[in-house]
Design an enzyme around this catalytic site. Structure first.
Site, PDB file in Angstrom:
ATOM      1  CE  LYS A  54      -3.702  -2.709   2.272  1.00  0.00           C
ATOM      2  NZ  LYS A  54      -4.446  -3.178   3.590  1.00  0.00           N
ATOM      3  CD  GLN A  98      -3.345  -4.666   6.432  1.00  0.00           C
ATOM      4  OE1 GLN A  98      -3.253  -3.662   5.867  1.00  0.00           O
ATOM      5  NE2 GLN A  98      -4.145  -5.403   6.408  1.00  0.00           N
ATOM      6  CG  ASP A 121      -9.723  -0.152   4.713  1.00  0.00           C
ATOM      7  OD1 ASP A 121      -9.477  -0.133   3.696  1.00  0.00           O
ATOM      8  OD2 ASP A 121      -8.861  -1.014   5.692  1.00  0.00           O
TER       9      ASP A 121
END
Ligand code: NAP
Length: 294
Positions: A54, A98, A121
């Protein structure tokens, strides 16, 4: 007739090119460089790879990219302090914590602390609610990637019977919402669903996000259906080696499907590209600019 193979790699590469071009335009016209911050807690090898990819992709697209790695025994307070600092950092437009987190850090507490404007997200309750009401600016990356693939390949969604297998917050629920908003008749299946093969055989669009290797069999697929395989499963090949397979028996399903995503090279390739798109959108929206239409 052989199924059309939906090339997620190609679509994702084109999307990343567009995001890079829009990021350069945002910088030139408004002096804004989209910034992505990743937060990794612990040493899960798969998570380390995801986070590294990422950050690397963000850099390659011309973004400002920073990463924070906290030890596996970091307290919930440590993680929340980091998230609050990033919420307040004007150079950061997207924050990605994460998952999964170590057991002492509650995912819910992190999501309640994360600024929804920087929630790239799209997991916070605010962004989940905005998706339900049809007003989302940031949409969960993998479901958004699936919708882009369907659009790119001209798959008719309106009026189609869409089946989503899996009801996670990360994928199944937002995917069902997006398909519903695109006027599909949506069914959600899960581990308690009775006679799953029967539901599958009625689906014009079959989306599998279960996490079980090759669970959906070829003869469950309606002839001509579009099969979207979200699963990423590592299976042993018997010689100490591993390969990645999806949740669908690809070989058998591609004999009946009209179009199908391979694993790897299908949905998985879209997730990072959509994360970058979300970071770009967040950068524009935080500055009060209209979201780039890409
Ligand atoms: P998850 O949170 O583990 O959810 C799995 C879902 O599958 C649950 O809703 C579960 O039902 C359902 N399920 C389990 N066994 C079933 C069965 N026998 N019949 C029908 N449904 C069943 O998984 P997730 O996070 O959504 O991920 C699913 C898969 O997608 C994983 O392989 C993951 O690696 C992959 N994934 C890929 C990406 C990507 O970037 N491509 C992104 C996200 C996820 P219950 O709710 O009843 O338990």
């Amino acid at each position: 007739m052989a199924a059309t193979i939906i090339d997620g790699k190609g679509v994702s590469a084109r999307l990343k090119d567009k995001v890079a071009a829009e990021a350069a335009r945002l910088k030139q016209a408004h002096g804004i460089t989209p910034g992505l911050a990743t937060v990794l807690v612990g040493n899960d090898p798969a998570s380390e790879v995801y986070v590294r990819n990422k950050n690397r992709t963000a850099e390659a697209l011309g973004f400002h990219s920073i990463s924070f790695h906290l030890p596996a025994d970091a307290s919930e307070g440590d993680v929340l302090t980091r998230v609050r600092a990033l919420n307040d950092d004007p150079g950061v437009h997207g924050i990605l914590v994460q998952m999964p987190l170590p057991s002492q850090v509650r995912e819910e507490a992190v999501l309640d602390t994360l600024d929804p404007h920087k929630d790239v997200d799209a997991l916070t309750p605010t962004n989940a609610g905005l998706l339900l009401s049809g007003h989302a600016t940031l949409v969960s990356c993998t479901p958004a990637g699936v919708m882009l693939l369907l659009k790119e390949y001209g798959i008719e969604i309106s009026g189609a019977n869409a089946l989503v297998i899996g009801r996670s917050l990360l994928f199944g629920k937002p995917a069902a919402q997006l398909l519903l908003a695109a006027n599909a008749t949506v069914t959600m299946a899960h581990s308690r669903t009775r006679d799953l093969p029967d539901y599958c055989r009625r689906a014009d669009i079959l989306v599998a996000a279960i996490g079980k290797p090759e669970f959906v069999k070829g003869d469950w697929v309606k002839p001509g259906a579009t099969v979207i395989d979200v699963g990423i499963n590592r299976v042993g090949t018997g010689e100490g080696e591993y390969k990645i397979v999806g949740d669908v028996d690809y070989t058998a399903a591609s004999e009946r499907a009209g179009a199908i995503t391979p694993v790897p090279g299908g949905v998985g390739a879209m997730t990072i590209a959509c994360l970058m798109r979300n970071t770009l959108i967040a950068a524009a929206s935080i500055a009060g600019l209209p979201a780039p239409q890409i």
